[in-house]
Each structure stands twice: as C-alpha cells, then as structure tokens.
Design a protein around this motif. Structure first.
Motif, PDB file in Angstrom:
ATOM      1  N   ILE A 149       0.845  -1.205   0.000  1.00 12.38           N
ATOM      2  CA  ILE A 149       0.000   0.000   0.000  1.00 12.38           C
ATOM      3  C   ILE A 149       0.878   1.253   0.000  1.00 12.38           C
ATOM      4  O   ILE A 149       0.629   2.205  -0.759  1.00 12.38           O
ATOM      5  CB  ILE A 149      -0.938  -0.017   1.227  1.00 12.38           C
ATOM      6  CG1 ILE A 149      -1.954  -1.147   1.094  1.00 12.38           C
ATOM      7  CG2 ILE A 149      -1.647   1.329   1.390  1.00 12.38           C
ATOM      8  CD1 ILE A 149      -2.701  -1.491   2.391  1.00 12.38           C
ATOM      9  N   ARG A 152       2.550   1.801  -3.435  1.00 16.29           N
ATOM     10  CA  ARG A 152       1.621   2.226  -4.496  1.00 16.29           C
ATOM     11  C   ARG A 152       1.190   3.681  -4.329  1.00 16.29           C
ATOM     12  O   ARG A 152       0.825   4.330  -5.301  1.00 16.29           O
ATOM     13  CB  ARG A 152       0.402   1.293  -4.510  1.00 16.29           C
ATOM     14  CG  ARG A 152       0.731  -0.055  -5.143  1.00 16.29           C
ATOM     15  CD  ARG A 152      -0.436  -1.005  -5.149  1.00 16.29           C
ATOM     16  NE  ARG A 152      -0.112  -2.184  -5.955  1.00 16.29           N
ATOM     17  CZ  ARG A 152      -0.825  -3.298  -5.972  1.00 16.29           C
ATOM     18  NH1 ARG A 152      -1.920  -3.396  -5.230  1.00 16.29           N
ATOM     19  NH2 ARG A 152      -0.475  -4.311  -6.738  1.00 16.29           N
ATOM     20  N   HIS A 153       1.234   4.156  -3.089  1.00 14.41           N
ATOM     21  CA  HIS A 153       0.843   5.547  -2.865  1.00 14.41           C
ATOM     22  C   HIS A 153       2.041   6.491  -2.858  1.00 14.41           C
ATOM     23  O   HIS A 153       1.869   7.701  -2.692  1.00 14.41           O
ATOM     24  CB  HIS A 153       0.061   5.672  -1.551  1.00 14.41           C
ATOM     25  CG  HIS A 153      -1.342   5.177  -1.677  1.00 14.41           C
ATOM     26  ND1 HIS A 153      -2.430   6.009  -1.850  1.00 14.41           N
ATOM     27  CD2 HIS A 153      -1.829   3.923  -1.712  1.00 14.41           C
ATOM     28  CE1 HIS A 153      -3.525   5.284  -1.961  1.00 14.41           C
ATOM     29  NE2 HIS A 153      -3.199   4.003  -1.885  1.00 14.41           N
ATOM     30  N   VAL A 195      -7.598  -3.291   4.130  1.00 12.85           N
ATOM     31  CA  VAL A 195      -7.409  -2.743   2.780  1.00 12.85           C
ATOM     32  C   VAL A 195      -6.635  -3.734   1.910  1.00 12.85           C
ATOM     33  O   VAL A 195      -6.998  -3.993   0.755  1.00 12.85           O
ATOM     34  CB  VAL A 195      -6.656  -1.386   2.831  1.00 12.85           C
ATOM     35  CG1 VAL A 195      -6.215  -0.952   1.435  1.00 12.85           C
ATOM     36  CG2 VAL A 195      -7.543  -0.323   3.444  1.00 12.85           C
ATOM     37  N   PHE A 199      -8.835  -4.979  -1.048  1.00 12.18           N
ATOM     38  CA  PHE A 199      -8.696  -4.085  -2.204  1.00 12.18           C
ATOM     39  C   PHE A 199      -7.300  -4.106  -2.846  1.00 12.18           C
ATOM     40  O   PHE A 199      -7.188  -4.184  -4.065  1.00 12.18           O
ATOM     41  CB  PHE A 199      -9.022  -2.635  -1.784  1.00 12.18           C
ATOM     42  CG  PHE A 199     -10.419  -2.474  -1.253  1.00 12.18           C
ATOM     43  CD1 PHE A 199     -11.489  -2.317  -2.121  1.00 12.18           C
ATOM     44  CD2 PHE A 199     -10.667  -2.509   0.109  1.00 12.18           C
ATOM     45  CE1 PHE A 199     -12.783  -2.188  -1.639  1.00 12.18           C
ATOM     46  CE2 PHE A 199     -11.957  -2.385   0.606  1.00 12.18           C
ATOM     47  CZ  PHE A 199     -13.019  -2.229  -0.266  1.00 12.18           C
ATOM     48  N   CYS A 200      -6.266  -3.999  -2.018  1.00  7.35           N
ATOM     49  CA  CYS A 200      -4.932  -3.777  -2.583  1.00  7.35           C
ATOM     50  C   CYS A 200      -4.231  -5.108  -2.867  1.00  7.35           C
ATOM     51  O   CYS A 200      -3.218  -5.445  -2.284  1.00  7.35           O
ATOM     52  CB  CYS A 200      -4.105  -2.921  -1.626  1.00  7.35           C
ATOM     53  SG  CYS A 200      -2.805  -2.028  -2.497  1.00  7.35           S
ATOM     54  N   PRO A 205      -5.395  -4.310  -8.386  1.00 12.37           N
ATOM     55  CA  PRO A 205      -5.966  -3.704  -7.176  1.00 12.37           C
ATOM     56  C   PRO A 205      -7.307  -3.035  -7.482  1.00 12.37           C
ATOM     57  O   PRO A 205      -7.517  -2.512  -8.583  1.00 12.37           O
ATOM     58  CB  PRO A 205      -4.915  -2.662  -6.780  1.00 12.37           C
ATOM     59  CG  PRO A 205      -4.116  -2.411  -8.006  1.00 12.37           C
ATOM     60  CD  PRO A 205      -4.119  -3.692  -8.779  1.00 12.37           C
ATOM     61  N   ARG A 206      -8.213  -3.083  -6.529  1.00  9.93           N
ATOM     62  CA  ARG A 206      -9.570  -2.534  -6.724  1.00  9.93           C
ATOM     63  C   ARG A 206      -9.618  -1.072  -6.243  1.00  9.93           C
ATOM     64  O   ARG A 206     -10.328  -0.741  -5.289  1.00  9.93           O
ATOM     65  CB  ARG A 206     -10.560  -3.392  -5.967  1.00  9.93           C
ATOM     66  CG  ARG A 206     -10.628  -4.842  -6.461  1.00  9.93           C
ATOM     67  CD  ARG A 206     -11.498  -5.674  -5.534  1.00  9.93           C
ATOM     68  NE  ARG A 206     -12.806  -5.080  -5.350  1.00  9.93           N
ATOM     69  CZ  ARG A 206     -13.503  -5.150  -4.213  1.00  9.93           C
ATOM     70  NH1 ARG A 206     -13.022  -5.789  -3.177  1.00  9.93           N
ATOM     71  NH2 ARG A 206     -14.680  -4.581  -4.117  1.00  9.93           N
ATOM     72  N   CYS A 207      -8.841  -0.238  -6.912  1.00 12.99           N
ATOM     73  CA  CYS A 207      -8.721   1.156  -6.460  1.00 12.99           C
ATOM     74  C   CYS A 207     -10.054   1.900  -6.505  1.00 12.99           C
ATOM     75  O   CYS A 207     -10.333   2.737  -5.639  1.00 12.99           O
ATOM     76  CB  CYS A 207      -7.691   1.895  -7.315  1.00 12.99           C
ATOM     77  SG  CYS A 207      -6.029   1.228  -7.177  1.00 12.99           S
ATOM     78  N   CYS A 210     -11.843   1.335  -3.309  1.00 16.76           N
ATOM     79  CA  CYS A 210     -11.019   1.328  -2.086  1.00 16.76           C
ATOM     80  C   CYS A 210     -11.166   2.636  -1.302  1.00 16.76           C
ATOM     81  O   CYS A 210     -11.198   3.716  -1.888  1.00 16.76           O
ATOM     82  CB  CYS A 210      -9.551   1.132  -2.478  1.00 16.76           C
ATOM     83  SG  CYS A 210      -8.439   1.127  -1.068  1.00 16.76           S
ATOM     84  N   LEU A 212      -8.962   4.141   0.261  1.00 15.79           N
ATOM     85  CA  LEU A 212      -7.768   4.988   0.132  1.00 15.79           C
ATOM     86  C   LEU A 212      -7.644   5.641  -1.244  1.00 15.79           C
ATOM     87  O   LEU A 212      -6.656   6.313  -1.523  1.00 15.79           O
ATOM     88  CB  LEU A 212      -6.506   4.163   0.445  1.00 15.79           C
ATOM     89  CG  LEU A 212      -6.378   3.688   1.901  1.00 15.79           C
ATOM     90  CD1 LEU A 212      -5.040   2.987   2.129  1.00 15.79           C
ATOM     91  CD2 LEU A 212      -6.513   4.862   2.867  1.00 15.79           C
ATOM     92  N   LYS A 213      -8.621   5.453  -2.091  1.00 19.26           N
ATOM     93  CA  LYS A 213      -8.554   6.051  -3.438  1.00 19.26           C
ATOM     94  C   LYS A 213      -8.333   7.563  -3.420  1.00 19.26           C
ATOM     95  O   LYS A 213      -7.553   8.068  -4.239  1.00 19.26           O
ATOM     96  CB  LYS A 213      -9.821   5.711  -4.224  1.00 19.26           C
ATOM     97  CG  LYS A 213      -9.803   6.234  -5.650  1.00 19.26           C
ATOM     98  CD  LYS A 213     -10.971   5.688  -6.449  1.00 19.26           C
ATOM     99  CE  LYS A 213     -10.903   6.147  -7.893  1.00 19.26           C
ATOM    100  NZ  LYS A 213     -11.181   7.564  -8.063  1.00 19.26           N
ATOM    101  N   LEU A 216      -4.675   8.570  -3.729  1.00 16.73           N
ATOM    102  CA  LEU A 216      -3.830   8.201  -4.875  1.00 16.73           C
ATOM    103  C   LEU A 216      -3.491   9.450  -5.648  1.00 16.73           C
ATOM    104  O   LEU A 216      -4.380  10.255  -5.949  1.00 16.73           O
ATOM    105  CB  LEU A 216      -4.588   7.243  -5.815  1.00 16.73           C
ATOM    106  CG  LEU A 216      -4.464   5.733  -5.585  1.00 16.73           C
ATOM    107  CD1 LEU A 216      -5.236   5.004  -6.670  1.00 16.73           C
ATOM    108  CD2 LEU A 216      -3.025   5.284  -5.548  1.00 16.73           C
TER     109      LEU A 216
HETATM  110  S1  SF4 Z   1      -6.411   2.885  -3.679  1.00 18.02           S
HETATM  111 FE1  SF4 Z   1      -6.500   1.020  -2.431  1.00 18.02          FE
HETATM  112  S2  SF4 Z   1      -6.282  -0.636  -3.889  1.00 18.02           S
HETATM  113 FE2  SF4 Z   1      -5.565   1.207  -4.910  1.00 18.02          FE
HETATM  114  S3  SF4 Z   1      -3.367   1.286  -4.530  1.00 18.02           S
HETATM  115 FE3  SF4 Z   1      -4.365   2.451  -2.910  1.00 18.02          FE
HETATM  116  S4  SF4 Z   1      -4.627   1.006  -1.249  1.00 18.02           S
HETATM  117 FE4  SF4 Z   1      -4.236  -0.183  -3.107  1.00 18.02          FE
END
Ligand code: SF4
Length: 217
Positions: A149, A152-153, A195, A199-200, A205-207, A210, A212-213, A216
């Motif tokens: 996570i 990716r962020h 999460v 999702f992740c 990943p199911r952004c 999610c 946490l979208k 992003l």
């Molecule tokens: S929005 Fe959720 S699924 Fe997408 S990268 Fe971030 S934590 Fe992972």
C-alpha cells in the motif's frame, strides 16, 4: 499527513477492528507464530484444535510431543515448522520465565524485542505483533500489505525495508496522547490488513472501490 488521513478514511469505511483476534495475550502470541505464511482463517482452525484438546496453555503445550502438536496445527499449514517454532517460544517462556508471559513481555520495549528476536523462528513482524497486541508496547507492526500500500501511494520507496517503514509510521503517527496511542497503532495495522485483503491485491488492485482512493496521486 497522508498517513493520518489514511487512517480516517479506513476507519470510516471499516469501523474499529478491535484487533488482535485472540482471547488472551498467550493466544495472541500463539496466533502470531501460526499466522506466518497463511491466512487467518487457517490459524483460527488450528487454534480451535488447541482449544478443543484443552492444551492452549504454555505448560500444557510445551509438554505435548512435537508430532502431536504438529497434528493439531495442521490446518495452519507448514505445521511441522510451526510446531518447532512454537516449541522454541514455549521453551523460553516455560524454562526461562516460569510460563509467565507477563514477565517475558515486561520491561523496556527494545530489550523485550531483542529477547523475542533471539527465539528461533520469531522475526520482526511476529515479535512486533506480540509486543503491540499482547504486551501493550508501542511498536508499529509492518507486513506485506503495509509495504504494498505504501509503495503504491508513493509513501515509501521500493527499497524501503521493515525498519524503514516502521520508523516512518512511528514518527508520522505519534500525534495521539500516550493513553490513546496504543489503540491507534493497534487499529491502524488492522485497517491496513483490511485494505490489503479486500482491495490492494498484488494484481489488479480494486482502487475504484477502495477507501484509500482519495489519496492516490
Ligand atoms: S487505492 Fe486502495 S487498492 Fe488502490 S493502490 Fe491504494 S490502497 Fe491499493
């Protein structure tokens, strides 16, 4: 600040998780060893076996033959390895601390962590799970979900290791009064697991769904 906002988003979505799932600190420690490389549902089945056999106590587990212990742990996978690791933990607990988990986990956090890491089969994630959830120590738990996570962020680099991520979390999430901090860190890790599981995923990943979208970039 992104890390603090992340908690608000996750908590609003999932609610407080009341982690770790375990009725006693000892059960938490057993679960922390059994959950290595397997899902929690498998750990639950192994712990249910231990409860049904009435051996979920340090001394009773320690005197069990390793083959019998392994048979009870079978649902958790890698059951021979986990039986050996659990027995290593039990040996220290019973022979050096008279079976008193409170004593094993008492004292300065760094010293207790070293004590746990010296036990064969206990690595940083397992030790920190015991410290945070069974010992009431302020030590953030990092796992594969956290790493994925955060990468990716863009909150951490690909090369960041366990201790780097732990330092990052502990310094960024230290805003609560001492009395609330423990619950905050306990629940924060639980939220990241939710999460990660829901999702992740490693692939696709199911952004879009999610919580946490919004964070992003
Ligand atoms: S929005 Fe959720 S699924 Fe997408 S990268 Fe971030 S934590 Fe992972």
């Amino acid at each position: 600040m992104a890390l603090r906002s992340a908690y608000q988003l996750m908590r609003a979505h999932f609610g407080h998780q009341h982690w770790w799932p375990g009725e006693t600190p000892f059960e938490v420690c057993v679960g922390a060893i059994l959950t290595q490389n397997t899902s929690w549902s498998n750990v639950e089945r192994a712990i249910a076996n231990l409860k049904a056999a009435r051996v979920l106590e340090a001394r009773k587990l320690f005197v069990l033959e390793e083959s019998k212990l392994a048979a009870l742990l079978r649902p958790a996978g890698y059951f021979n390895v986990k039986a050996r690791r659990l027995r290593s933990f039990l040996r220290v607990l019973v022979e050096e601390y008279d079976g008193d988990l409170g004593r094993l986990l008492a004292g300065d956090t760094a010293a207790v962590r070293e004590r746990l890491l010296a036990i064969n089969g206990i690595g940083p994630e397992t030790a920190d799970s015991m410290l945070l959830y069974a010992g009431g120590h302020h030590r953030f738990v990092i796992d594969a979900y956290t790493k994925r996570i955060f990468q990716r962020h863009g909150w951490s680099g690909a090369e960041a290791g366990y201790e780097d991520l732990q330092r990052l979390c502990e310094s960024a999430l230290d805003q609560k009064p001492r009395g609330e901090q423990l619950d905050y860190w306990q629940d924060y890790h639980a939220q990241l697991v939710m999460v990660g599981k829901g999702f992740c995923r490693p692939r696709q990943p199911r952004c879009a769904e999610c919580p946490l979208k919004p964070l992003l970039s």
